[in-house]
Scaffold this motif. Structure first.
Motif, mmCIF file in Angstrom:
data_model
loop_
_atom_site.group_PDB
_atom_site.id
_atom_site.type_symbol
_atom_site.label_atom_id
_atom_site.label_comp_id
_atom_site.label_asym_id
_atom_site.label_seq_id
_atom_site.Cartn_x
_atom_site.Cartn_y
_atom_site.Cartn_z
ATOM 1 N N LEU A 166 0.856 -1.188 0.000
ATOM 2 C CA LEU A 166 0.000 0.000 0.000
ATOM 3 C C LEU A 166 0.888 1.233 0.000
ATOM 4 C CD1 LEU A 166 -2.843 1.372 0.394
ATOM 5 C CD2 LEU A 166 -2.383 1.248 2.858
ATOM 6 N N VAL A 167 0.529 2.207 -0.815
ATOM 7 C CA VAL A 167 1.215 3.492 -0.809
ATOM 8 C C VAL A 167 0.190 4.573 -0.482
ATOM 9 C CG1 VAL A 167 2.491 5.199 -2.163
ATOM 10 C CG2 VAL A 167 2.949 2.753 -2.488
ATOM 11 N N THR A 168 0.498 5.394 0.489
ATOM 12 C CA THR A 168 -0.384 6.492 0.862
ATOM 13 C C THR A 168 0.459 7.739 1.089
ATOM 14 O OG1 THR A 168 -2.129 7.185 2.400
ATOM 15 C CG2 THR A 168 -0.281 5.971 3.340
ATOM 16 N N GLU A 169 -0.103 8.891 0.852
ATOM 17 C CA GLU A 169 0.616 10.151 1.034
ATOM 18 C C GLU A 169 -0.083 11.001 2.086
ATOM 19 O OE1 GLU A 169 1.867 13.997 -1.675
ATOM 20 O OE2 GLU A 169 2.153 11.975 -2.517
ATOM 21 N N ILE A 170 0.675 11.458 3.058
ATOM 22 C CA ILE A 170 0.152 12.292 4.134
ATOM 23 C C ILE A 170 1.045 13.518 4.281
ATOM 24 C CG2 ILE A 170 -0.392 12.412 6.595
ATOM 25 C CD1 ILE A 170 -0.861 9.435 6.583
ATOM 26 N N ASP A 171 0.463 14.682 4.121
ATOM 27 C CA ASP A 171 1.192 15.946 4.275
ATOM 28 C C ASP A 171 2.445 15.988 3.411
ATOM 29 O OD1 ASP A 171 1.608 18.492 5.200
ATOM 30 O OD2 ASP A 171 2.445 17.888 7.135
ATOM 31 N N GLY A 172 2.332 15.440 2.201
ATOM 32 C CA GLY A 172 3.455 15.441 1.277
ATOM 33 C C GLY A 172 4.479 14.353 1.514
#
Length: 316
Positions: A166-172
């Motif tokens: 899984l790849v997720t982006e949080i605050d860049g």
């Protein structure tokens, strides 16, 4: 498990009370550098909750009135009011342990975890206790993915529903997660896991962590493991995996029900630190690791690491 790697659970739980509830918050790490403009990712994690939705009974010999998913949920909610970028993860064995599982077959646990805001879990050996078909029947109650990178399912539907990563982006900050499960043979009946193929955990970890680093360009790579923290024999464990890894930053573990006084720091094949952590069992504890990044999304070096307990300080 040596006494140096764990500690008396009863004494620990009695001494630590956080947010005015009887729930232990383990391993609260702060990576701080006030001179640099930074972004912080707060990793919260559980493992081996074993259907403990309510606290343990008041007459329990070790944990009277303690633990439970409801109390974990309350603590997570309070942390979210203070922290901007929270990542909530579970390391498997969500099922089996109380009458809730016998009655609801895991659906209730997954509903509660969805409400709590988990972004991912891996499968533990007890998550097969209703068989693959039983797991599939309740999986739709989870609004988060299960990630099993070293299991290959003969069941076509399971292969479609269970993610490799899984790849997720949080605050860049780009975060990559993959999951490593324990060998099922000898732990789970063949009828329950069917023709599920177990792939080498070290090869799988290095393959997927390299993929997340090189192909997906992740800034932070987390392995969600149900291998177990450490063994006296040569069995693969989180500590051994950390030593033989290259791109993993954090290993969130389960299976051995290990209460750690502080997370372990292990040098990998490239002499870089891997943080290894585990948060007991039965929803008695919540693990926490705070990681700060520079404005260029580089993990900061030479940072202070502060555990919950005043005596535990270390340098990363």
């Amino acid at each position: 498990m040596g006494e140096s790697k764990s500690f008396n659970r009863r004494i620990f739980i009695k001494k630590i009370t956080l947010a005015s509830i009887s729930l232990t918050l383990l391993n609260s790490f702060s990576f701080l550098n006030k001179k640099t403009k930074t972004k912080k990712i707060t990793i919260l994690h559980t493992n081996d909750m074993h259907s403990h939705i309510d606290p343990f009974p008041e007459n329990h010999s070790k944990y009277p009135g303690l633990g439970g998913m409801k109390r974990v949920a309350s603590l997570i909610k309070k942390i979210r009011t203070k922290e901007k970028n929270v990542v909530l993860i579970d390391a498997g064995d969500v099922f089996q342990g109380t009458p809730y599982f016998n009655k609801f077959k895991g659906s209730l646990e997954l509903k509660i975890m969805s409400e709590m805001g988990y972004i991912a879990s891996t499968m533990g050996n007890h998550d097969f206790d209703n068989g693959i078909n039983g797991f599939k029947e309740v999986l739709h109650h989870a609004n988060f993915p299960f990630i099993c990178s070293n299991y290959e399912f003969s069941d076509i539907e399971m292969n479609k529903k269970i993610k490799k990563y899984l790849v997720t982006e949080i605050d860049g900050i780009k975060i990559g997660l993959f999951g490593i499960g324990i060998e099922l043979e000898g732990l789970v009946g063949k009828d329950y896991y069917g023709d599920t193929k177990y792939l080498d955990p070290i090869d799988s970890s290095n393959y997927w962590s390299n993929h997340l680093k090189s192909k997906e360009k992740c800034d932070l790579i987390i392995c969600i493991s149900h291998l177990g923290y450490e063994y006296k024999n040569d069995k693969i464990s989180d500590l051994k995996l950390a030593r033989l890894s290259k791109n993993i930053d954090v290993i969130i573990g389960g299976h051995t029900h290990t209460f750690l006084e502080k997370a372990e720091k292990i040098k990998n094949l490239e002499n870089k630190n891997v943080i290894v952590n585990q948060a007991g069992w039965g929803a008695l504890a919540l693990g926490r690791i705070d990681i700060e990044f520079s404005k260029n999304n580089d993990k900061l070096n030479s940072l202070s690491v502060n555990a919950v307990h005043k005596k535990n300080y270390a340098k990363i």
